[in-house]
Each structure stands twice: as structure tokens, then as C-alpha cells.
Design an enzyme around this catalytic site. Sequence first.
Site, mmCIF file in Angstrom:
data_model
loop_
_atom_site.group_PDB
_atom_site.id
_atom_site.type_symbol
_atom_site.label_atom_id
_atom_site.label_comp_id
_atom_site.label_asym_id
_atom_site.label_seq_id
_atom_site.Cartn_x
_atom_site.Cartn_y
_atom_site.Cartn_z
ATOM 1 N N HIS A 155 16.267 6.382 19.340
ATOM 2 C CA HIS A 155 16.928 5.568 19.960
ATOM 3 C C HIS A 155 15.939 4.621 20.932
ATOM 4 O O HIS A 155 16.121 3.515 21.013
ATOM 5 C CB HIS A 155 17.878 6.045 20.848
ATOM 6 C CG HIS A 155 19.062 7.009 20.098
ATOM 7 N ND1 HIS A 155 19.059 8.271 20.307
ATOM 8 C CD2 HIS A 155 19.923 6.641 19.456
ATOM 9 C CE1 HIS A 155 20.160 8.709 19.716
ATOM 10 N NE2 HIS A 155 20.809 7.735 19.288
ATOM 11 N N ARG A 168 21.845 15.285 16.215
ATOM 12 C CA ARG A 168 22.352 16.602 15.523
ATOM 13 C C ARG A 168 21.325 17.625 15.301
ATOM 14 O O ARG A 168 21.726 18.890 15.271
ATOM 15 C CB ARG A 168 22.838 16.314 14.013
ATOM 16 C CG ARG A 168 24.396 15.532 14.069
ATOM 17 C CD ARG A 168 25.055 15.438 12.901
ATOM 18 N NE ARG A 168 26.516 15.187 12.879
ATOM 19 C CZ ARG A 168 26.916 13.835 13.201
ATOM 20 N NH1 ARG A 168 26.162 13.018 12.996
ATOM 21 N NH2 ARG A 168 28.160 13.738 12.985
ATOM 22 N N GLN A 207 35.231 7.643 14.397
ATOM 23 C CA GLN A 207 34.239 7.569 13.260
ATOM 24 C C GLN A 207 33.962 8.980 12.886
ATOM 25 O O GLN A 207 33.178 9.258 12.032
ATOM 26 C CB GLN A 207 32.987 6.778 13.467
ATOM 27 C CG GLN A 207 31.995 7.505 14.610
ATOM 28 C CD GLN A 207 30.840 6.644 15.035
ATOM 29 O OE1 GLN A 207 30.962 5.586 15.644
ATOM 30 N NE2 GLN A 207 29.629 6.899 14.304
HETATM 31 O O1 PAF Z 1 24.814 5.285 14.909
HETATM 32 C C1 PAF Z 1 25.323 5.593 15.985
HETATM 33 O O2 PAF Z 1 24.888 6.276 16.882
HETATM 34 C C2 PAF Z 1 26.747 5.230 15.850
HETATM 35 O O3 PAF Z 1 27.298 4.919 14.548
HETATM 36 C C3 PAF Z 1 27.014 3.763 16.504
HETATM 37 C C4 PAF Z 1 26.374 2.551 15.810
HETATM 38 C C5 PAF Z 1 26.519 3.558 17.961
HETATM 39 C C6 PAF Z 1 28.760 3.469 16.520
HETATM 40 O O4 PAF Z 1 29.384 4.270 17.021
#
Ligand code: PAF
Length: 255
Positions: free
Chosen positions: A39, A189, A63
Site C-alpha cells: 500500500h 492476509r 466484497q
Molecule cells: O484491494 C483492496 O484493498 C480492495 O479491494 C479495495 C480496492 C480497497 C476496495 O475495497
Amino acid sequence: MEILRSIAEWKKYRSSLIQESRDQSLGFVATMGALHEGHLSLVRLSMKENTRTAASIFLNPTQFNDPKDLENYPDTFSEDVRKLEAIGCDALFAPAYEELYPDNFRYKLMETEYSKILCGAHRPGHFDGVLTVVMKLLNIVQADRAYFGEKDWQQLYLIRGMADAFFMNTEIVGGPLIREPDGLAMSSRNLLLTADERKKAPLFNRIISGPGTIAEKEKALEDAGFTVDYIEAREGRILAAVFLGKVRLIDNVKG
Ligand code: PAF
């Protein structure tokens, strides 16, 4: 770093940037928290290419097809804020579910082909949730560029397609997959792996990038103790997902 919790606060912040200077550009990195170097590398890339950079942290329930997966997702908010501040991110948008889903997910965005294979075939509805929340975030944030990691290859492809299909104003930029020194793709994870699983996990990348046919790699993964969700060669890449114990890992390499 400014932390904005509501859409109203974000809009105020966004207008203040425009008032400051019309020449500046805003880069945006959407995350679900539990931030790692993958990130942060996207935030740094955005900082290089834009005058201002914002990240979001929103653990998007729509999701997750498996409620246990959502329950177990690491929550490290204060540490995440420290990491973003340390590298100089300008703003963090961290809304609650009610802010982003006033419709309670009655409206959703769906892609009908590529979202049904690979991860989509094994996690029904997953990409409906991803595309819906990314559309919402991009509509709210109004960034010039948004950065998504190539580790989630299928996700990046689908988000690019969505931005094109709906003539969205934000340019979608892919950032390189970042690995641990032992080759394991960085992922939130990974924090859920036991010490023994963590030792075994780098074999995933070693096997898929090593020699052999797809069938041979699949067998090698199973023999090494992974449960293979899928391993497929597509568009010059090998894409794979496996379970190691209860943790699902994904990776992709040139193939
Ligand atoms: O990749 C992720 O962490 C998620 O799928 C995202 C793009 C932030 C959407 O919730």
C-alpha cells in the site's frame, strides 16, 4: 495528515485543495487498512506523480462472500494512520458503512464476463462489491489519478474497464506487486498466517514462477500442502490463488 470521516468533511477538504491552487493534482489510494509496504509503495508513487495524495481506509463488507473472512480481517487503524503520516500522505478518508452505503447495497455495479472467472468464480459476488465501492469512492474523492496494486491483477483489470465503460474522470494507474525478501507477495492476509504457515508461504511464489506446466505446478502446490483454488495462464501471466490453512493467498507472475 487530515482525517476525514464523512463525505461532507471530505467535500470541504476537496474544495479547499481546488481553492488553494487550480494547478494541483490529487492522487488517491483506496485500501481496506492493515497497511503494508505494498500500500505504502502506491502512496509513494502517487506522491511522486501528484501534488497531493489521499488514502482511504474502509473495510468493505460487500466484497466478502465469507463472513468469517470479514470477521478475521486485521484491524490496525491507529498503526495505519501512523504509517501514512510517516511517509507524508496528505489526507485520509475513513468513512463508516452508513456514509458509503445509504442504499444498503440495493444498488450495485456488475461486470458480466471477466468478473466471473479466476477469483470471481471462487468468490461469488466479490467483484460486484469491489466495483461498487470503488465507484462510490472515486465519485466522492474526485481524484485525478487512483492507484491500485498489480498483485490484485484481476481487480485492477476490472477497475480499469469500469473507469472506461462509465467515462470516469479519474485515471487508473497500476503499481508493481511488492514482495517480502523471501518472495511472498505482500498482503494484509499474511498477518493471519501461523508461524509455520508463514515459513511455508514463499513456496507459493517459488512454485508458480518455477519450471513446469500448469498441471505440474498445481500438483507441486498440493504436494507442498497448499489447497489450490485456481492456477491459470492468461494474457502472458500465470495467476493463482491457494489456501494455506484458513488463509487465502493470491499471486501472479509473468508466464
Ligand atoms: O484491494 C483492496 O484493498 C480492495 O479491494 C479495495 C480496492 C480497497 C476496495 O475495497
